[in-house]
Design an enzyme around this catalytic site. Structure first.
Site, PDB file in Angstrom:
ATOM      1  N   HIS A  22      43.609  -2.029  -1.965  1.00 26.16           N
ATOM      2  CA  HIS A  22      44.937  -2.315  -1.423  1.00 26.16           C
ATOM      3  C   HIS A  22      46.042  -1.648  -2.234  1.00 26.16           C
ATOM      4  O   HIS A  22      47.081  -1.291  -1.681  1.00 26.16           O
ATOM      5  CB  HIS A  22      45.153  -3.826  -1.295  1.00 26.16           C
ATOM      6  N   TRP A  76      39.882   1.177   8.685  1.00 28.48           N
ATOM      7  CA  TRP A  76      40.149   0.337   7.509  1.00 28.48           C
ATOM      8  C   TRP A  76      39.167  -0.827   7.456  1.00 28.48           C
ATOM      9  O   TRP A  76      38.618  -1.147   6.411  1.00 28.48           O
ATOM     10  CB  TRP A  76      41.596  -0.151   7.517  1.00 28.48           C
TER      11      TRP A  76
END
EC number: 5.1.3.32
Length: 104
Positions: A22, A76
Site C-alpha cells: 500500500h 490489484w
C-alpha cells in the site's frame, strides 16, 4: 459524502507486506479510486488479530462500487489475494459495517 467502513483479514505473517504494497500503491489504482469518488481513505491494522479496518468517504456508493468492474481493481485484487482472505474472484473477504454514531 457517504462514509463507508469495512473489515478485511490478512493471512498471518503478512502485515509488513500489506503495508509495503500500500505504501507503493500503483498510480493507476489511486486514479481509479479517485475517479470513483473515494476520498479520505484510511486502512487501520489490528496487529494482534491481522484484522484490517477500512474507512473511506465516497460521493456516491453506487458509483464507488463500480470500481470492482475495472481492470486495474481486478489486477490489484489478484496481486493482494496471496496475503489476505479473498473470494473466488480475488476480491477481499470484507464485512461491511453499519454506522451507529457520527459526530461532525
Amino acid at each position: 459524502m457517504e462514509r463507508v467502513a469495512s473489515i478485511m483479514y490478512l493471512y498471518p505473517g503478512n502485515q509488513e507486506e500489506y503495508k509495503k504494497r500500500h505504501d507503493a500503491l500503483w498510480p493507476e489504482m489511486k486514479e481509479a479510486l479517485k475517479a470513483h469518488g473515494a476520498a479520505n481513505y484510511s486502512i487501520f491494522l489490528d496487529e494482534k488479530t491481522d484484522t484490517l479496518f477500512a474507512y473511506v468517504e465516497v460521493e456516491d456508493k453506487a458509483i464507488y462500487d463500480k470500481i470492482a468492474e475495472t481492470e486495474i481493481c481486478q489486477k490489484w485484487w489478484k496481486y493482494m489475494a496471496p496475503i489476505m482472505k479473498s473470494n473466488p474472484n480475488n476480491s477481499p473477504v470484507a464485512l461491511d459495517l453499519k454506522e451507529v454514531f457520527y459526530l461532525a
